[in-house]
Write an enzyme that holds these catalytic residues in place. Structure first.
Site, PDB file in Angstrom:
ATOM      1  N   TYR A  56      87.060  71.538  86.861  1.00 25.50           N
ATOM      2  CA  TYR A  56      86.473  71.797  85.547  1.00 25.50           C
ATOM      3  C   TYR A  56      87.450  72.555  84.644  1.00 25.50           C
ATOM      4  CZ  TYR A  56      82.157  70.562  88.059  1.00 25.50           C
ATOM      5  OH  TYR A  56      81.212  69.935  88.823  1.00 25.50           O
ATOM      6  N   LEU A 197      69.444  67.768  84.061  1.00 22.54           N
ATOM      7  CA  LEU A 197      68.951  67.376  82.728  1.00 22.54           C
ATOM      8  C   LEU A 197      69.572  66.051  82.303  1.00 22.54           C
ATOM      9  CD1 LEU A 197      69.336  70.935  81.129  1.00 22.54           C
ATOM     10  CD2 LEU A 197      67.263  69.919  82.103  1.00 22.54           C
ATOM     11  N   ILE A 236      71.320  73.230  89.255  1.00 22.75           N
ATOM     12  CA  ILE A 236      72.411  73.934  88.564  1.00 22.75           C
ATOM     13  C   ILE A 236      72.592  73.399  87.140  1.00 22.75           C
ATOM     14  CG2 ILE A 236      73.710  74.816  90.535  1.00 22.75           C
ATOM     15  CD1 ILE A 236      75.319  72.167  90.517  1.00 22.75           C
ATOM     16  N   LYS A 238      73.581  73.138  83.396  1.00 22.58           N
ATOM     17  CA  LYS A 238      74.662  73.778  82.624  1.00 22.58           C
ATOM     18  C   LYS A 238      74.156  74.032  81.205  1.00 22.58           C
ATOM     19  CE  LYS A 238      78.132  73.296  79.464  1.00 22.58           C
ATOM     20  NZ  LYS A 238      78.072  72.669  78.138  1.00 22.58           N
ATOM     21  N   ASN A 248      65.758  77.471  80.112  1.00 22.24           N
ATOM     22  CA  ASN A 248      65.834  76.933  81.473  1.00 22.24           C
ATOM     23  C   ASN A 248      65.250  77.917  82.482  1.00 22.24           C
ATOM     24  OD1 ASN A 248      67.033  74.760  80.305  1.00 22.24           O
ATOM     25  ND2 ASN A 248      69.114  75.219  80.992  1.00 22.24           N
TER      26      ASN A 248
HETATM   27  N1  NAP Z   1      79.438  67.498  92.151  1.00 20.01           N
HETATM   28  C1  NAP Z   1      79.608  66.729  91.098  1.00 20.01           C
HETATM   29  O1  NAP Z   1      80.238  65.661  91.154  1.00 20.01           O
HETATM   30  C2  NAP Z   1      79.004  67.155  89.781  1.00 20.01           C
HETATM   31  C3  NAP Z   1      78.900  66.232  88.738  1.00 20.01           C
HETATM   32  C4  NAP Z   1      78.308  66.660  87.539  1.00 20.01           C
HETATM   33  C5  NAP Z   1      77.841  67.960  87.415  1.00 20.01           C
HETATM   34  N2  NAP Z   1      78.011  68.856  88.448  1.00 20.01           N
HETATM   35  C6  NAP Z   1      77.532  70.275  88.314  1.00 20.01           C
HETATM   36  O2  NAP Z   1      76.190  70.280  87.836  1.00 20.01           O
HETATM   37  C7  NAP Z   1      76.116  71.026  86.631  1.00 20.01           C
HETATM   38  C8  NAP Z   1      75.035  70.488  85.721  1.00 20.01           C
HETATM   39  O3  NAP Z   1      75.258  69.139  85.375  1.00 20.01           O
HETATM   40  P1  NAP Z   1      75.817  68.647  83.949  1.00 20.01           P
HETATM   41  O4  NAP Z   1      76.608  69.709  83.329  1.00 20.01           O
HETATM   42  O5  NAP Z   1      76.440  67.325  84.218  1.00 20.01           O
HETATM   43  O6  NAP Z   1      74.534  68.325  83.078  1.00 20.01           O
HETATM   44  P2  NAP Z   1      73.082  68.954  82.849  1.00 20.01           P
HETATM   45  O7  NAP Z   1      72.994  70.333  83.380  1.00 20.01           O
HETATM   46  O8  NAP Z   1      72.107  67.951  83.324  1.00 20.01           O
HETATM   47  O9  NAP Z   1      73.035  68.969  81.245  1.00 20.01           O
HETATM   48  C9  NAP Z   1      73.886  69.777  80.487  1.00 20.01           C
HETATM   49  C10 NAP Z   1      73.617  69.495  79.011  1.00 20.01           C
HETATM   50  O10 NAP Z   1      72.261  69.820  78.711  1.00 20.01           O
HETATM   51  C11 NAP Z   1      72.233  70.751  77.625  1.00 20.01           C
HETATM   52  N3  NAP Z   1      71.125  71.697  77.886  1.00 20.01           N
HETATM   53  C12 NAP Z   1      71.046  72.612  78.862  1.00 20.01           C
HETATM   54  N4  NAP Z   1      69.874  73.256  78.804  1.00 20.01           N
HETATM   55  C13 NAP Z   1      69.204  72.734  77.744  1.00 20.01           C
HETATM   56  C14 NAP Z   1      67.950  73.030  77.157  1.00 20.01           C
HETATM   57  N5  NAP Z   1      67.131  73.963  77.663  1.00 20.01           N
HETATM   58  N6  NAP Z   1      67.563  72.305  76.075  1.00 20.01           N
HETATM   59  C15 NAP Z   1      68.382  71.343  75.565  1.00 20.01           C
HETATM   60  N7  NAP Z   1      69.591  71.036  76.077  1.00 20.01           N
HETATM   61  C16 NAP Z   1      69.997  71.733  77.161  1.00 20.01           C
HETATM   62  C17 NAP Z   1      73.569  71.456  77.638  1.00 20.01           C
HETATM   63  O11 NAP Z   1      73.880  71.906  76.334  1.00 20.01           O
HETATM   64  P3  NAP Z   1      74.636  73.290  76.019  1.00 20.01           P
HETATM   65  O12 NAP Z   1      75.796  73.423  76.989  1.00 20.01           O
HETATM   66  O13 NAP Z   1      75.037  73.150  74.614  1.00 20.01           O
HETATM   67  O14 NAP Z   1      73.658  74.438  76.229  1.00 20.01           O
HETATM   68  C18 NAP Z   1      74.491  70.322  78.085  1.00 20.01           C
HETATM   69  O15 NAP Z   1      74.825  69.492  76.993  1.00 20.01           O
HETATM   70  C19 NAP Z   1      77.535  70.884  86.059  1.00 20.01           C
HETATM   71  O16 NAP Z   1      77.779  71.773  85.003  1.00 20.01           O
HETATM   72  C20 NAP Z   1      78.356  71.086  87.308  1.00 20.01           C
HETATM   73  O17 NAP Z   1      78.403  72.464  87.657  1.00 20.01           O
HETATM   74  C21 NAP Z   1      78.543  68.457  89.633  1.00 20.01           C
END
Ligand code: NAP
Length: 280
Positions: A56, A197, A236, A238, A248
């Site tokens: 990241y 999300l 988790i 983000k 959240n």
């Molecule tokens: N192991 C893997 O291959 C892998 C792959 C993907 C992700 N991950 C991990 O999982 C974590 C989460 O997944 P992700 O980052 O892909 O996506 P996510 O958590 O599903 O979604 C993140 C998005 O949702 C928005 N958001 C968060 N809370 C919100 C709320 N209450 N209302 C409206 N929008 C909201 C965030 O905006 P803002 O940032 O503007 O608040 C961001 O644009 C990652 O950050 C990473 O640590 C792991």
């Protein structure tokens, strides 16, 4: 606010079911302090599981996590991930040491293989076990492993020490309910759900907005509450926006009644049959 429930890892340690993701953090230097502040706010609210990775922001997300956990390391359950091409006997140890330096700590609570690569799993396990013996990681696990990969892993010496498998799981992506999730549950290995999300895209679905509005909650809170009610998942999400972090956290207090659960199942059904593991 009710306390965040804990999920128990195979070694008996409890981890908060609701934590903080960091993908896309560290991409822009001018946003770094803002992102660290969002993580600090999450920690203050009890979301003390932080997920990051050497990938990241090319290590800069780990530096931001380092800022957020400074002075409170012992209160955090810290997870990072090694690139598959760094997962060799010596390279994984070097990668872990680089991560520890960026994070400003002497140990990770959990170190994950980010996804399966071409380095033999036995080599990665040997490196992880050495790191564990040296106290640089407390436990290890994997990410993006389907049942076939987990079966190979568990057949190897020490393979059953794997603490978790971090995979894509949210209302709009329910394929793991067919085989992977039951396989892990049968072995007492809790799952860490990433992109809970749907990377934000799920939140734009009209059906979700309608159900959330009936419950007096937001779409994000309903998406998280639906995962939290399964009781054995670590999530988790983000959020770099502090208002999102607070919203959240409040998802833990959103109750989904039978009508809401039925409506969610109708709007977001699991696939009709088994499918390959989806990746984000
Ligand atoms: N192991 C893997 O291959 C892998 C792959 C993907 C992700 N991950 C991990 O999982 C974590 C989460 O997944 P992700 O980052 O892909 O996506 P996510 O958590 O599903 O979604 C993140 C998005 O949702 C928005 N958001 C968060 N809370 C919100 C709320 N209450 N209302 C409206 N929008 C909201 C965030 O905006 P803002 O940032 O503007 O608040 C961001 O644009 C990652 O950050 C990473 O640590 C792991």
């Amino acid at each position: 606010m009710s306390p965040i429930p804990c999920v128990t890892l195979p070694d008996g340690v409890g981890v908060p079911a609701l934590g903080l993701g960091t993908w896309m953090m560290g991409e822009q230097r001018r946003r770094a302090s803002h992102e660290a502040a969002a993580l600090t706010q999450g920690l203050d609210l009890g979301m003390t599981l932080i997920d990051t990775a050497e990938m990241y922001g090319d290590g800069r997300a780990e530096e931001i996590v380092g800022l957020a956990i400074a002075g409170r390391r012992d209160d955090v359950f810290l997870v990072s991930k090694v690139y598959p091409h760094h997962a060799g006997r010596r390279s994984a140890i070097a990668a872990c040491e680089r991560s520890l330096k960026r994070l400003g700590t002497d140990r990770l609570d959990l170190y994950l293989l980010h996804w399966r690569g071409s380095i033999p799993l036995a080599e990665t396990i040997a490196a992880f076990e050495q790191l564990r013996g040296d106290g640089k990681i407390v436990r290890w696990g994997v990410s993006n492993f389907d049942v076939d990969d987990l079966t190979l892993l568990f057949a190897l010496p020490e393979g059953c020490r794997c603490a978790t498998n971090q995979v894509l799981y949210h209302l709009g992506e329910r394929g793991i309910e067919w085989t992977l999730l039951p396989w892990m549950r049968a072995r007492g290995m809790p799952l860490m759900a990433y992109s809970p999300l749907g990377q934000g895209a799920l939140l734009r679905r009209m059906e979700l907005a309608a159900i959330a509005s009936r419950l007096g909650a937001t779409p994000a809170q309903v998406a998280l509450a639906w995962l939290l009610r399964q009781r054995d998942l670590m999530l988790i999400p983000k959020a770099a926006d502090p208002a999102h972090v607070a919203a959240n956290r409040a998802a833990n207090d959103v109750a989904l009644d039978a009508a809401a659960l039925a409506a969610l199942d109708a709007a977001f059904p699991p696939p009709a049959g088994p499918s390959a593991l989806a990746m984000g």
